[in-house]
Design a protein around this motif. Sequence first.
Motif, short mmCIF file in Angstrom:
data_model
loop_
_atom_site.label_atom_id
_atom_site.label_comp_id
_atom_site.label_asym_id
_atom_site.label_seq_id
_atom_site.Cartn_x
_atom_site.Cartn_y
_atom_site.Cartn_z
N GLY A 34 -1.35 -11.84 -0.04
CA GLY A 34 -1.54 -10.39 -0.02
C GLY A 34 -1.52 -9.77 1.36
O GLY A 34 -0.70 -10.13 2.21
N VAL A 35 -2.44 -8.85 1.58
CA VAL A 35 -2.50 -8.06 2.81
C VAL A 35 -2.57 -8.95 4.05
O VAL A 35 -2.01 -8.61 5.10
CB VAL A 35 -3.69 -7.08 2.75
N ILE A 38 0.81 -9.65 5.71
CA ILE A 38 1.64 -8.56 6.23
C ILE A 38 1.87 -8.68 7.73
O ILE A 38 3.02 -8.66 8.20
CB ILE A 38 1.05 -7.18 5.87
N ILE A 61 4.82 -8.32 -1.63
CA ILE A 61 3.43 -7.91 -1.42
C ILE A 61 3.24 -6.47 -1.91
O ILE A 61 2.24 -6.17 -2.56
CB ILE A 61 3.03 -8.05 0.06
N ALA A 62 4.20 -5.62 -1.64
CA ALA A 62 4.13 -4.22 -2.11
C ALA A 62 4.08 -4.18 -3.63
O ALA A 62 3.30 -3.40 -4.21
CB ALA A 62 5.32 -3.43 -1.58
N GLN A 64 2.80 -6.22 -5.56
CA GLN A 64 1.50 -6.74 -6.04
C GLN A 64 0.39 -5.70 -5.93
O GLN A 64 -0.76 -6.02 -6.12
CB GLN A 64 1.13 -7.99 -5.24
N HIS A 66 0.04 -3.49 -3.16
CA HIS A 66 -0.30 -3.18 -1.78
C HIS A 66 0.75 -2.32 -1.09
O HIS A 66 0.89 -2.35 0.13
CB HIS A 66 -0.52 -4.47 -0.98
N ARG A 67 1.47 -1.56 -1.89
CA ARG A 67 2.56 -0.75 -1.34
C ARG A 67 2.09 0.17 -0.23
O ARG A 67 2.75 0.34 0.79
CB ARG A 67 3.19 0.07 -2.47
N HIS A 68 0.93 0.79 -0.41
CA HIS A 68 0.40 1.72 0.58
C HIS A 68 0.12 1.06 1.93
O HIS A 68 0.20 1.69 2.97
CB HIS A 68 -0.87 2.39 0.05
N VAL A 69 -0.17 -0.24 1.93
CA VAL A 69 -0.46 -0.96 3.16
C VAL A 69 0.84 -1.46 3.81
O VAL A 69 0.98 -1.41 5.02
CB VAL A 69 -1.40 -2.15 2.89
N VAL A 70 1.75 -1.92 2.98
CA VAL A 70 3.03 -2.43 3.49
C VAL A 70 3.79 -1.30 4.12
O VAL A 70 4.33 -1.37 5.18
CB VAL A 70 3.86 -3.11 2.38
#
Length: 70
Positions: A34-35, A38, A61-62, A64, A66-70
């Motif tokens: 996950g995060v 990145i 990852i996005a 899963q 976590h798009r906002h973080v990627v």
Amino acid sequence: MALETESLSSLIERARQAPQSTRIEYRDRIASHGVAAIEPVAGWVRDPNLGAFAVRVLGQIARQGHRHVV
């Protein structure tokens, strides 16, 4: 399950050293972290040998959640 027991640092190093033809085998295993995955992978985006792989890992990852973080 192997996905959960492999350390991120080990997977990152193994993917970095893997031939381009088999590197994709590490995508989901790295993305499963996950995060945390990145930052180490994002540094590869501009690398001509690792960039396409990095984009694929970040995309996974996005997807899963976590798009906002990627």
